[in-house]
Design an enzyme around this catalytic site. Structure first.
Site, PDB file in Angstrom:
ATOM      1  CD  GLN A 102      -2.744  -2.943   4.902  1.00 45.59           C
ATOM      2  OE1 GLN A 102      -3.090  -4.024   4.425  1.00 45.59           O
ATOM      3  NE2 GLN A 102      -2.172  -2.830   6.095  1.00 45.59           N
ATOM      4  CE  LYS A 197       5.903   7.422  -3.386  1.00 45.95           C
ATOM      5  NZ  LYS A 197       5.988   7.491  -1.918  1.00 45.95           N
ATOM      6  CB  THR A 231       8.736   8.799   0.807  1.00 46.72           C
ATOM      7  OG1 THR A 231       8.190   7.540   0.416  1.00 46.72           O
ATOM      8  CG2 THR A 231       8.074   9.895  -0.012  1.00 46.72           C
TER       9      THR A 231
END
Length: 312
Positions: A102, A197, A231
């Site tokens: 973040q 992705k 992932t």
């Protein structure tokens, strides 16, 4: 942590990963001090360090792994405790640095959480940070203290080279990991492939396509962490659909949210490697590579011991 060989070293383990603290103590030949970490009835965290740390260079081993907030506040309190007890230097050994994902605002109204955490650690007197495969290396510029950013390829590459794989292709499971995967591709003299992705929401990613040729090749997916496992498992599926003969994977931090281990097992990797930057148990299908030797090497260099040995 500056190179000041005159300060004695004190190694202190928090409550996040005591086993890693023990392994590092063995590598360094130092006694390990453990902090007393308790909670009040209302949930407030309380720490106490009984060891004498006056005029010492203190190393605190405390990855901010799940539960992230609890381990983060323990790290901050430990740093403040040893500072108040007279420590001359404080180095935080945080192999897994929580909140690093973040580091930027995704939309208006979001905080820069990684920078907030960095300022917190700086405010409690941490002089130096040692971390491993920081999710956003650019975050280093926002840290209020010097940082040593270690890379896991130093422990992974000997294992990978021992496989003696021909027709190897290194795969980045997303665009954000290309630089990391490039380092492995160069070291292994292998081509690089990228899986594209999309991320419809946090902690969810959908693989779309493979950019590069993997037909009849052995694919090695390189990632910095497995949180949900989506992932890695999704990339493995897309690679097999593109004709890969075999899929292997490495990831540095085994965050392993609920369901992640099941997804990785179901993905049927030929081989899967991770490190013990976070407490994790290896099994028949996932090997855990120790990082204590790498951390010890780094501590020796930063403390000046490597320089002293070279002079002898």
């Amino acid at each position: 942590m500056s190179q000041v060989p005159h300060l004695s070293l004190r190694l202190l383990s928090g409550n996040a990963h005591p086993t890693l603290g023990q392994h590092l103590a063995q590598e360094l030949g130092l006694p390990l001090a453990t902090a007393e970490v308790t909670s009040f009835a209302d949930g407030e965290t309380r720490v106490h360090v009984a060891h004498d740390v006056r005029n010492a260079a203190v190393l605190i081993v405390q990855p901010t792994c799940p539960p992230v907030n609890e381990h983060l506040i323990v790290l901050a309190l430990l740093a403040d405790a040893v500072r108040a007890a007279g420590a001359a230097q404080v180095t935080a050994i945080v192999p897994y640095f929580g909140y690093a994902r973040q580091e930027q605002r995704g939309r208006c109204g979001d905080p820069r959480s990684a920078q907030v955490v960095s300022r917190l650690l700086g405010s409690v007197g941490i002089d130096h940070l040692i971390t491993l495969d920081l999710h956003a290396p650019a975050l280093e510029s926002a840290l209020p203290m010097p940082a040593t950013l270690l890379h896991a390829e130093e422990v992974f590459l000997p294992r990978i080279k021992s496989w003696h794989i021909r027709d190897l292709v290194v795969v980045s499971p997303d665009a954000g990991g290309i630089k990391r995967a490039q380092r492995y591709a160069l070291a292994l003299e292998a081509p690089l492939v990228v899986v594209t992705k999309q991320r419809p929401q946090a902690d969810m990613a959908t693989p779309l396509a493979v950019l590069g040729d993997v037909k009849d090749r052995v694919c090695l997916i390189v990632d910095d962490m497995a949180s949900t496992g989506r992932t890695l498992s999704g990339a493995a599926e897309v690679l097999r659909q593109a004709g890969a003969r075999e899929v292997r994977g490495i990831f540095t931090h085994a965050v392993m949210a609920p369901g992640a281990e099941d997804r990785l097992f179901a993905a049927q990797f030929t081989k899967l490697l991770t490190t013990n930057s976070i407490p994790v148990t290896g099994n028949a299908w996932m090997e855990v590579v120790p990082i204590a030797p790498l951390l010890a090497k780094t501590v020796r260099y930063l403390s000046g011991e490597a320089m002293k040995e070279a002079e002898q």
